[in-house]
Design a protein around this motif. Structure first.
Motif, PDB file in Angstrom:
ATOM      1  N   GLN A  40      -4.564   4.955 -11.163  1.00  0.00           N
ATOM      2  CA  GLN A  40      -5.316   6.205 -11.118  1.00  0.00           C
ATOM      3  C   GLN A  40      -4.455   7.419 -11.484  1.00  0.00           C
ATOM      4  O   GLN A  40      -4.980   8.502 -11.719  1.00  0.00           O
ATOM      5  CB  GLN A  40      -5.911   6.411  -9.725  1.00  0.00           C
ATOM      6  CG  GLN A  40      -6.998   5.412  -9.394  1.00  0.00           C
ATOM      7  CD  GLN A  40      -7.643   5.680  -8.044  1.00  0.00           C
ATOM      8  OE1 GLN A  40      -7.614   6.791  -7.530  1.00  0.00           O
ATOM      9  NE2 GLN A  40      -8.238   4.653  -7.474  1.00  0.00           N
ATOM     10  N   VAL A  90      -4.842   2.380  -0.610  1.00  0.00           N
ATOM     11  CA  VAL A  90      -4.767   1.745  -1.924  1.00  0.00           C
ATOM     12  C   VAL A  90      -3.392   1.101  -2.127  1.00  0.00           C
ATOM     13  O   VAL A  90      -2.386   1.542  -1.572  1.00  0.00           O
ATOM     14  CB  VAL A  90      -5.038   2.744  -3.077  1.00  0.00           C
ATOM     15  CG1 VAL A  90      -6.423   3.337  -2.982  1.00  0.00           C
ATOM     16  CG2 VAL A  90      -3.981   3.834  -3.143  1.00  0.00           C
ATOM     17  N   GLU A 132      -0.594  -0.744  -7.111  1.00  0.00           N
ATOM     18  CA  GLU A 132      -1.267  -1.070  -8.370  1.00  0.00           C
ATOM     19  C   GLU A 132      -2.412  -0.087  -8.628  1.00  0.00           C
ATOM     20  O   GLU A 132      -2.530   0.490  -9.707  1.00  0.00           O
ATOM     21  CB  GLU A 132      -1.777  -2.506  -8.319  1.00  0.00           C
ATOM     22  CG  GLU A 132      -2.351  -3.009  -9.609  1.00  0.00           C
ATOM     23  CD  GLU A 132      -2.643  -4.499  -9.568  1.00  0.00           C
ATOM     24  OE1 GLU A 132      -2.535  -5.119 -10.636  1.00  0.00           O
ATOM     25  OE2 GLU A 132      -2.971  -5.035  -8.486  1.00  0.00           O
ATOM     26  N   THR A 133      -3.244   0.143  -7.623  1.00  0.00           N
ATOM     27  CA  THR A 133      -4.356   1.083  -7.744  1.00  0.00           C
ATOM     28  C   THR A 133      -3.848   2.515  -7.838  1.00  0.00           C
ATOM     29  O   THR A 133      -4.350   3.312  -8.631  1.00  0.00           O
ATOM     30  CB  THR A 133      -5.316   0.934  -6.539  1.00  0.00           C
ATOM     31  OG1 THR A 133      -5.788  -0.417  -6.511  1.00  0.00           O
ATOM     32  CG2 THR A 133      -6.483   1.889  -6.633  1.00  0.00           C
ATOM     33  N   THR A 183       0.835  -1.198   0.000  1.00  0.00           N
ATOM     34  CA  THR A 183       0.000   0.000   0.000  1.00  0.00           C
ATOM     35  C   THR A 183       0.874   1.253   0.000  1.00  0.00           C
ATOM     36  O   THR A 183       1.937   1.290   0.631  1.00  0.00           O
ATOM     37  CB  THR A 183      -0.944   0.053   1.219  1.00  0.00           C
ATOM     38  OG1 THR A 183      -0.181   0.142   2.411  1.00  0.00           O
ATOM     39  CG2 THR A 183      -1.874  -1.155   1.255  1.00  0.00           C
TER      40      THR A 183
END
Length: 121
Positions: free
Chosen positions: A68, A60, A63-64, A15
């Motif tokens: 974004q 998050v 990857e997220t 994260t």
């Protein structure tokens, strides 16, 4: 440079919120500021302070986070070695993007001028 699938998976699942405090500690211990760190993050990702905080609050994954992001078109100009990898040779896009970020934070902590960190063509 090839990274292992395990390495790439570990980075993807990490994260941003777990790493962010380390970025702050690193740059502040070298006399730089959180505002400068945010300037570097904004340059690379397009995220403003509110979006960064939202992503931290949501915990998050990288990857997220990078899915974004609106990656700076000059990010490919980030070169050099970080964590034993030459960033421009990393073949996995997400791993390369995370190492771009690591490299920028490292340059900030080492006292590099902001104009050099925020690459211009």
């Amino acid at each position: 440079m090839k990274t292992t699938p395990e390495h790439d998976s570990r980075i993807a699942k990490m994260t941003f919120a777990s790493v962010y405090p380390h970025y702050i500690t690193k740059v502040e211990s070298k006399g730089r500021t959180k505002a400068e760190l945010h300037q570097v993050l904004a340059w690379l990702t397009g995220f403003n302070d509110q979006k960064l905080q939202a992503l931290i609050d949501e915990k998050v994954t990288f990857e997220t986070f990078f899915a974004q992001a609106n990656l700076n078109p000059h990010a490919h100009l980030i070169t050099g070695v970080i964590c034993g990898y030459r960033v421009e040779e990393i073949q996995t896009p997400l791993t390369q993007q995370v190492r771009y970020l690591d490299k920028l934070v490292d340059e900030l902590a080492k006292g590099k001028k902001m104009e050099k960190i925020l690459r211009k063509t």
